[in-house]
Scaffold this active site. Structure first.
Site, mmCIF file in Angstrom:
data_model
loop_
_atom_site.group_PDB
_atom_site.id
_atom_site.type_symbol
_atom_site.label_atom_id
_atom_site.label_comp_id
_atom_site.label_asym_id
_atom_site.label_seq_id
_atom_site.Cartn_x
_atom_site.Cartn_y
_atom_site.Cartn_z
ATOM 1 N N SER A 4 -2.161 7.886 19.041
ATOM 2 C CA SER A 4 -1.413 6.969 19.909
ATOM 3 C C SER A 4 -0.106 7.602 20.367
ATOM 4 O O SER A 4 0.445 8.498 19.718
ATOM 5 C CB SER A 4 -1.102 5.668 19.160
ATOM 6 O OG SER A 4 -2.290 5.045 18.742
HETATM 7 N N1 SAM Z 1 -3.932 5.629 14.119
HETATM 8 C C1 SAM Z 1 -4.491 6.816 14.724
HETATM 9 C C2 SAM Z 1 -3.590 8.000 14.609
HETATM 10 O O1 SAM Z 1 -2.478 7.870 14.061
HETATM 11 O O2 SAM Z 1 -4.007 9.090 15.045
HETATM 12 C C3 SAM Z 1 -4.902 6.601 16.166
HETATM 13 C C4 SAM Z 1 -6.032 5.671 16.261
HETATM 14 S S1 SAM Z 1 -7.100 5.899 17.646
HETATM 15 C C5 SAM Z 1 -6.139 5.188 18.924
HETATM 16 C C6 SAM Z 1 -8.304 4.640 17.181
HETATM 17 C C7 SAM Z 1 -9.194 5.052 16.038
HETATM 18 O O3 SAM Z 1 -9.917 3.898 15.605
HETATM 19 C C8 SAM Z 1 -10.241 6.098 16.427
HETATM 20 O O4 SAM Z 1 -10.140 7.210 15.578
HETATM 21 C C9 SAM Z 1 -11.557 5.353 16.226
HETATM 22 O O5 SAM Z 1 -12.608 6.186 15.802
HETATM 23 C C10 SAM Z 1 -11.180 4.323 15.183
HETATM 24 N N2 SAM Z 1 -12.066 3.159 15.109
HETATM 25 C C11 SAM Z 1 -12.645 2.470 16.110
HETATM 26 N N3 SAM Z 1 -13.373 1.445 15.614
HETATM 27 C C12 SAM Z 1 -13.239 1.491 14.264
HETATM 28 C C13 SAM Z 1 -13.744 0.700 13.180
HETATM 29 N N4 SAM Z 1 -14.560 -0.329 13.383
HETATM 30 N N5 SAM Z 1 -13.387 1.037 11.937
HETATM 31 C C14 SAM Z 1 -12.563 2.096 11.698
HETATM 32 N N6 SAM Z 1 -12.065 2.875 12.660
HETATM 33 C C15 SAM Z 1 -12.389 2.577 13.932
#
Ligand code: SAM
Length: 224
Positions: free
Chosen positions: A72
């Site tokens: 993000s």
């Molecule tokens: N917090 C992260 C960082 O500091 O790099 C950025 C998050 S990124 C915007 C969103 C993440 O959520 C992705 O890596 C994606 O694979 C994960 N994601 C999506 N759906 C999910 C779920 N149901 N459970 C766990 N992770 C999930």
């Protein structure tokens, strides 16, 4: 997957200078929480990016981390962290570990962090990096839209992917008095919600429009 070479894991004075500049930018954009700003100053964001992108790590921008996912934008990390209103040693659940950057920020702020990622390769690379950084966050692979029942209840829950609505599983795994911070809305744009659990049936809600995250998948996420 980020190429964590020995070179890319050097935190040089030039990186610290760029972080100082980023802190000033975040302050100018309205971030006030000193603990959030201090953590952003302490965690080298360039460690969480592929070496090819390291030069851009201190721009206030989201960046690709592989598998179609993103780290993000620093402002969003700071804004979500500020909304959590953390107190020392709180138990925090993060949904969407991604690069592990947000988990490291919360760890630096003194939280006991539990973070769930659905994509195994991202889980593995963030696990390796956080271990190297002596970060105590506990990382899990799974569907975070279901929460992490065996470790609940949590004082705070943070969702870092766009959700179509508020998963009941997350509401029930939050302690009374706790906050759930979650971007909810369409795939094209979401509103950041801060929900406070007043009782099992009463909630207080604050809403901040204008965010855009990659989609939350899984049982209570988007199905494609
Ligand atoms: N917090 C992260 C960082 O500091 O790099 C950025 C998050 S990124 C915007 C969103 C993440 O959520 C992705 O890596 C994606 O694979 C994960 N994601 C999506 N759906 C999910 C779920 N149901 N459970 C766990 N992770 C999930």
């Amino acid at each position: 997957m980020p190429a964590h070479t020995a070179h890319s894991l050097l935190d040089l004075p030039k990186h610290q200078g760029l972080r100082l500049r980023l802190i000033e930018e975040l302050r100018a954009k309205g971030i006030r929480d000193q603990f959030v700003l201090k953590a952003i100053m302490e965690v080298p964001r360039h460690f969480f990016l592929d070496q090819a992108l390291a030069e851009m790590a201190y721009q206030d921008k989201a960046m690709p981390i592989g598998e179609g996912q993103t780290i993000s934008q620093p402002y969003t990390v700071a804004f979500q962290s500020e909304l959590l209103a953390l107190e020392p040693h709180m138990k925090v659940l993060e949904i969407g570990t991604g690069s592990g950057y947000q988990a490291s920020i919360l760890d630096k702020m003194g939280a006991r962090v539990f973070s769930v990622e659905t994509i195994k390769s991202l889980h593995r690379s963030s696990q390796k990096l956080l271990k190297h950084l002596n970060c105590k966050a506990k990382l899990f692979v799974g569907d975070g839209s279901m929460g992490l029942l065996s470790y609940s209840p949590f004082d705070r829950i943070l969702v870092t992917a766009a959700s179509p609505d508020i998963p009941d599983a997350l509401k029930s795994q939050l302690r009374i008095g706790g906050h759930l911070v979650i971007p909810v809305g369409k795939l094209s744009e979401q509103t950041m919600l801060k929900l406070t659990k007043i009782s099992e049936t009463e909630w207080h809600q604050e809403a901040y429009p204008g965010f855009r995250f990659v989609p939350l998948t899984g049982e209570h996420g988007w199905s494609f």
